[in-house]
Motif scaffolding. Structure first.
Motif, PDB file in Angstrom:
ATOM      1  N   ARG A  37      62.347   1.521 -44.629  1.00  0.00           N
ATOM      2  CA  ARG A  37      61.727   0.452 -45.974  1.00  0.00           C
ATOM      3  C   ARG A  37      60.636  -0.562 -45.373  1.00  0.00           C
ATOM      4  NH1 ARG A  37      63.705   2.014 -51.741  1.00  0.00           N
ATOM      5  NH2 ARG A  37      65.216   0.606 -50.055  1.00  0.00           N
ATOM      6  N   ALA A  38      61.916  -1.359 -45.149  1.00  0.00           N
ATOM      7  CA  ALA A  38      61.817  -2.473 -44.367  1.00  0.00           C
ATOM      8  C   ALA A  38      60.609  -2.520 -43.290  1.00  0.00           C
ATOM      9  CB  ALA A  38      63.268  -3.381 -44.371  1.00  0.00           C
ATOM     10  N   GLU A  39      61.114  -1.674 -42.440  1.00  0.00           N
ATOM     11  CA  GLU A  39      60.011  -2.126 -41.124  1.00  0.00           C
ATOM     12  C   GLU A  39      58.388  -1.519 -41.787  1.00  0.00           C
ATOM     13  OE1 GLU A  39      59.511  -2.748 -37.804  1.00  0.00           O
ATOM     14  OE2 GLU A  39      61.600  -1.904 -37.659  1.00  0.00           O
ATOM     15  N   LEU A  40      58.322  -0.386 -42.185  1.00  0.00           N
ATOM     16  CA  LEU A  40      57.301  -0.381 -42.762  1.00  0.00           C
ATOM     17  C   LEU A  40      56.714  -1.498 -43.475  1.00  0.00           C
ATOM     18  CD1 LEU A  40      55.623   2.313 -42.217  1.00  0.00           C
ATOM     19  CD2 LEU A  40      56.292   3.652 -44.861  1.00  0.00           C
ATOM     20  N   ASP A  69      53.207  -3.054 -42.130  1.00  0.00           N
ATOM     21  CA  ASP A  69      52.188  -2.684 -43.025  1.00  0.00           C
ATOM     22  C   ASP A  69      52.044  -2.836 -43.993  1.00  0.00           C
ATOM     23  OD1 ASP A  69      48.878  -2.223 -43.951  1.00  0.00           O
ATOM     24  OD2 ASP A  69      49.314  -0.576 -42.509  1.00  0.00           O
ATOM     25  N   PRO A  70      51.754  -4.413 -44.793  1.00  0.00           N
ATOM     26  CA  PRO A  70      52.221  -5.122 -46.043  1.00  0.00           C
ATOM     27  C   PRO A  70      51.351  -4.554 -47.284  1.00  0.00           C
ATOM     28  CG  PRO A  70      52.287  -6.951 -44.970  1.00  0.00           C
ATOM     29  CD  PRO A  70      51.618  -5.833 -43.977  1.00  0.00           C
ATOM     30  N   ALA A  71      49.845  -4.071 -47.125  1.00  0.00           N
ATOM     31  CA  ALA A  71      49.128  -3.257 -47.685  1.00  0.00           C
ATOM     32  C   ALA A  71      49.533  -1.672 -47.854  1.00  0.00           C
ATOM     33  CB  ALA A  71      47.927  -3.366 -47.182  1.00  0.00           C
ATOM     34  N   TYR A  72      49.739  -1.777 -46.922  1.00  0.00           N
ATOM     35  CA  TYR A  72      50.182   0.329 -46.999  1.00  0.00           C
ATOM     36  C   TYR A  72      51.162   0.021 -48.288  1.00  0.00           C
ATOM     37  CZ  TYR A  72      51.319   4.875 -45.936  1.00  0.00           C
ATOM     38  OH  TYR A  72      51.974   6.383 -45.668  1.00  0.00           O
ATOM     39  N   ALA A  73      52.762  -0.730 -47.506  1.00  0.00           N
ATOM     40  CA  ALA A  73      53.630  -0.256 -48.282  1.00  0.00           C
ATOM     41  C   ALA A  73      53.039  -0.697 -49.704  1.00  0.00           C
ATOM     42  CB  ALA A  73      54.081  -1.758 -48.362  1.00  0.00           C
ATOM     43  N   VAL A 120      46.519   1.797 -35.940  1.00  0.00           N
ATOM     44  CA  VAL A 120      46.245   1.874 -37.738  1.00  0.00           C
ATOM     45  C   VAL A 120      48.231   1.196 -37.832  1.00  0.00           C
ATOM     46  CG1 VAL A 120      47.111   3.152 -39.964  1.00  0.00           C
ATOM     47  CG2 VAL A 120      44.976   3.345 -37.813  1.00  0.00           C
ATOM     48  N   PRO A 121      49.038   0.089 -37.653  1.00  0.00           N
ATOM     49  CA  PRO A 121      50.179  -0.267 -38.350  1.00  0.00           C
ATOM     50  C   PRO A 121      50.958   0.719 -38.484  1.00  0.00           C
ATOM     51  CG  PRO A 121      48.632  -1.865 -38.533  1.00  0.00           C
ATOM     52  CD  PRO A 121      48.039  -0.771 -39.000  1.00  0.00           C
ATOM     53  N   TRP A 122      50.928   1.329 -40.233  1.00  0.00           N
ATOM     54  CA  TRP A 122      52.043   2.841 -40.838  1.00  0.00           C
ATOM     55  C   TRP A 122      52.271   3.161 -39.630  1.00  0.00           C
ATOM     56  CZ3 TRP A 122      50.967   7.348 -42.121  1.00  0.00           C
ATOM     57  CH2 TRP A 122      49.136   7.504 -42.607  1.00  0.00           C
ATOM     58  N   ARG A 123      51.161   3.907 -39.319  1.00  0.00           N
ATOM     59  CA  ARG A 123      51.208   5.831 -38.596  1.00  0.00           C
ATOM     60  C   ARG A 123      52.530   4.866 -37.309  1.00  0.00           C
ATOM     61  NH1 ARG A 123      47.156   8.759 -39.919  1.00  0.00           N
ATOM     62  NH2 ARG A 123      45.122   7.893 -40.775  1.00  0.00           N
ATOM     63  N   TYR A 124      52.165   3.812 -36.036  1.00  0.00           N
ATOM     64  CA  TYR A 124      52.770   3.539 -35.221  1.00  0.00           C
ATOM     65  C   TYR A 124      54.640   3.464 -35.253  1.00  0.00           C
ATOM     66  CZ  TYR A 124      53.319   1.442 -30.889  1.00  0.00           C
ATOM     67  OH  TYR A 124      53.837   0.664 -29.903  1.00  0.00           O
ATOM     68  N   ALA A 125      54.724   2.452 -36.442  1.00  0.00           N
ATOM     69  CA  ALA A 125      55.921   2.559 -37.067  1.00  0.00           C
ATOM     70  C   ALA A 125      56.171   3.298 -37.047  1.00  0.00           C
ATOM     71  CB  ALA A 125      55.742   1.316 -38.630  1.00  0.00           C
ATOM     72  N   ILE A 126      55.913   4.353 -37.945  1.00  0.00           N
ATOM     73  CA  ILE A 126      57.032   5.722 -37.791  1.00  0.00           C
ATOM     74  C   ILE A 126      56.994   6.107 -36.957  1.00  0.00           C
ATOM     75  CG2 ILE A 126      56.474   7.505 -39.226  1.00  0.00           C
ATOM     76  CD1 ILE A 126      55.384   6.465 -41.701  1.00  0.00           C
ATOM     77  N   LEU A 127      55.892   6.345 -36.156  1.00  0.00           N
ATOM     78  CA  LEU A 127      55.865   7.354 -34.559  1.00  0.00           C
ATOM     79  C   LEU A 127      57.274   6.862 -34.024  1.00  0.00           C
ATOM     80  CD1 LEU A 127      55.000   9.300 -32.664  1.00  0.00           C
ATOM     81  CD2 LEU A 127      53.478   6.885 -32.392  1.00  0.00           C
ATOM     82  N   ARG A 128      57.577   4.964 -34.124  1.00  0.00           N
ATOM     83  CA  ARG A 128      58.491   4.444 -33.386  1.00  0.00           C
ATOM     84  C   ARG A 128      59.669   5.308 -34.252  1.00  0.00           C
ATOM     85  NH1 ARG A 128      56.513  -1.388 -33.025  1.00  0.00           N
ATOM     86  NH2 ARG A 128      55.246  -0.349 -34.606  1.00  0.00           N
ATOM     87  N   MET A 129      59.524   5.378 -35.238  1.00  0.00           N
ATOM     88  CA  MET A 129      60.984   4.987 -36.083  1.00  0.00           C
ATOM     89  C   MET A 129      61.374   6.107 -35.716  1.00  0.00           C
ATOM     90  SD  MET A 129      60.742   3.074 -39.714  1.00  0.00           S
ATOM     91  CE  MET A 129      59.176   3.867 -39.964  1.00  0.00           C
ATOM     92  N   HIS A 130      61.306   7.275 -35.793  1.00  0.00           N
ATOM     93  CA  HIS A 130      61.618   8.309 -35.473  1.00  0.00           C
ATOM     94  C   HIS A 130      62.606   9.012 -35.001  1.00  0.00           C
ATOM     95  CE1 HIS A 130      58.969  10.606 -32.743  1.00  0.00           C
ATOM     96  NE2 HIS A 130      59.557  11.480 -32.419  1.00  0.00           N
TER      97      HIS A 130
END
Length: 560
Positions: free
Chosen positions: A291-294, A298-302, A349-359
């Motif tokens: 949650r903190a990384e996301l 991407d604050p707007a997505y969060a 797209v920041p939120w997509r890239y963050a989730i991709l790197r976290m998995h």
């Protein structure tokens, strides 16, 4: 001299062979390569036997780990005629392109042959056995292993055996109305114009849809126009209809642009993850980092998802909410336009890239989760991660839209409580509130994790089962644990047997990581064995007085 067997020559076997074949060793190394198919190096998903010309690889050229050269360099060395025959424009080669599976198979075949030449040039001995299926791995004399094949017993004994048999799907069924996977004879089957059901909506399901649809028409795209599907002349009153089914009835999204290699994460760092080890609340602690990384990425997505109040259990409903409320094909059309515009602008797209790197980071802790947290993870974060990294080539989305626009393709949500009833005339899928009947059904839900009892090598299987092993366990070098007669000599690189504790261990990059790590460990062990033998021959190694257990533990040579 060290003798090594590699059983299977798909991508995992190729990268293991590369690790062995491209390093000069002080020890003579003999490498035996066993491939049950006709062409070593190709790999099942990229073979003429299981793939058709219309099926696309789900990995961009830039992401394919090079063997002796990069995939793009290899493509540029091919004839224009060959490229065009596979639908590739020779003047428009790009490292972000997705190419046909069959072309990727040609690449691995050529690179495999190049590795053989490299290995022999470095003094290694190579024995290649194509059209040869290994049917058993047995303990042999002097702590070595023996292999039995469908051609008889192999004349050599082996110090190490690398199992790289790749994906495993049910054998082809004589019933042409039910296919237990897209790789069970579908490519060669004649599918009539009739109601066809496909379980799954990911790339395997798209492959199945393409294999069926292209028997009844063709995709056409003229300059300046959208891709369309032109059905062939109808066969009397018969009409083709294809229904793809999944729990939520969602289509995958188009692959999105992002920097490669991946940029490091800011919050979910290796140090932050290491600090979580041993915690009883591991999933919740991981989700806090997630949650903190996301939020930082991407604050707007969060804010749109009200991420601050989210839990692992309700995050998927927030993540999928907009897609579930939209028509799947309308969503696919909008998502495709967004993905293509982002690629043109090199925009991420920041939120997509963050989730991709976290998995991949989260996967490292799955094995440590309690049974309760593991179940929670399977139902919460795992589907989100899979949806994110399983984005498909944009061309696949265009083809789905073309089939839908032609009136041939629909998507249905069947939930999780459904039943399948087979008969001689077809298959019925019964859900809580509906009944769907198909003349032909294809199960395209992908590879399922396999267990010890699924191993195709009876002696090894019986040894593990007798020792009470159900789920295979390996060490950090992928050495198989739990079979006393095989300990330290069998390396398990077959992905289906690793999926229990590594739920995302699929694809070519995983095959490269596994094969490379195994090959390096085998070479290091060969070198260590050679050093021990040389000490013995030189008289350096002499008998010592027997020591007590404590002293022996202090002075024992460390394992490599």
């Amino acid at each position: 001299m060290t003798t090594i067997a590699i059983v299977g020559s798909g991508p995992t076997g190729v990268y293991a062979f590369k690790a062995l074949a491209t390093v000069r060793s002080p020890e003579t190394v003999t490498i035996w390569l066993f491939e049950k198919g006709a062409d070593a190096g190709v790999g099942m998903p990229y073979s003429d036997d299981t793939a058709s010309a219309v099926m696309l690889a789900n990995i961009a050229s830039i992401e394919i780990p090079p063997v002796t050269r990069s995939y793009l360099a290899w493509l540029r060395a091919q004839t224009q005629a060959l490229l065009r025959s596979h639908g590739i424009d020779p003047q428009d080669l790009d490292d972000r392109d997705f190419t046909p599976r069959l072309m990727l198979g040609r690449y691995y075949r050529d690179e495999f042959n190049a590795l053989i030449h490299q290995a022999e040039g470095l003094g290694h001995k190579v024995e290649l056995r194509e059209r040869t299926e290994v049917t058993d791995i047995r303990p042999g004399p002097d702590g070595r292993l023996r292999l039995l094949t469908d051609q008889g017993e192999v004349e050599a004994d082996f110090d190490r055996v690398i199992v790289a048999t790749g994906h495993a799907f049910p054998d082809e069924d004589e019933n042409r109305r039910y296919f237990p996977s897209p790789w069970s004879g579908l490519v060669d089957a004649v599918i009539p114009a009739c109601p066809v059901g496909i379980l799954g909506t990911s790339l395997s399901a798209i492959d199945a849809a393409m294999a069926v649809a292209t028997q009844h028409g063709r995709f056409v795209q003229r300059r300046g126009e959208q891709l369309r599907f032109d059905p062939a002349e109808p066969d009397g009153d018969a009409r083709l209809s294809i229904t793809m089914m999944s729990r939520a009835g969602l289509l995958p999204e188009a692959d999105f642009y992002c920097p490669i290699p991946y940029e490091p994460l800011s919050v979910m760092t290796p140090e932050a993850l290491a600090a979580l080890e041993g915690r009883d609340d591991l999933l919740d602690a991981v989700f806090d980092l997630f949650r903190a990384e996301l939020t930082q990425a991407d604050p707007a997505y969060a804010e749109a998802l009200d991420l601050g109040s989210a839990t692992p259990e309700d995050f998927p409903s927030r993540y999928f909410k907009a897609r579930r409320e939209a028509d799947p094909f309308d969503w696919a059309r909008r998502n495709l336009a967004e993905a293509e515009a982002d690629r043109e602008a090199c925009r991420t797209v920041p939120w997509r890239y963050a989730i991709l790197r976290m998995h991949e980071q989260v996967e490292q802790l799955v094995e440590q989760m309690s049974d309760t947290d593991r179940d929670r993870f399977e139902a919460s974060l795992k589907p989100v991660f899979v949806d994110n990294y399983a984005a498909v080539p944009p061309e696949s989305i265009r083809r789905l839209l073309a089939l839908h626009d032609a009136g041939l393709l629909s998507v249905r949500a069947i939930g999780s409580d459904w039943k399948m009833e087979e008969s001689d005339s077809g298959t019925t899928i019964r859900t809580e509130d509906d009944s769907l009947r198909f003349d032909v059904l294809i199960d395209a839900r992908g590879q399922k994790p396999l267990e010890a009892e699924d191993l195709p090598f009876p002696s090894l299987r019986d040894s593990l089962v007798a020792a009470g092993v159900e789920v295979l366990d390996v060490d950090d070098a992928y050495r198989l644990l739990g079979a006393p007669d095989y300990e330290g000599r069998v390396y398990m690189g077959a992905i289906p047997y690793l999926m229990h504790d590594r739920p995302f261990v699929q694809g070519i990059t995983a095959a490269c990581d596994i094969g490379t790590q195994i090959g390096a460990a085998v070479l290091e062990e060969a070198a260590a064995s050679g050093r021990r033998r040389r000490r013995i021959w030189s008289g350096e190694h002499r008998p010592r007085l027997r020591r007590g257990p404590a002293e022996a533990a202090r002075t024992a040579e460390p394992a490599v």
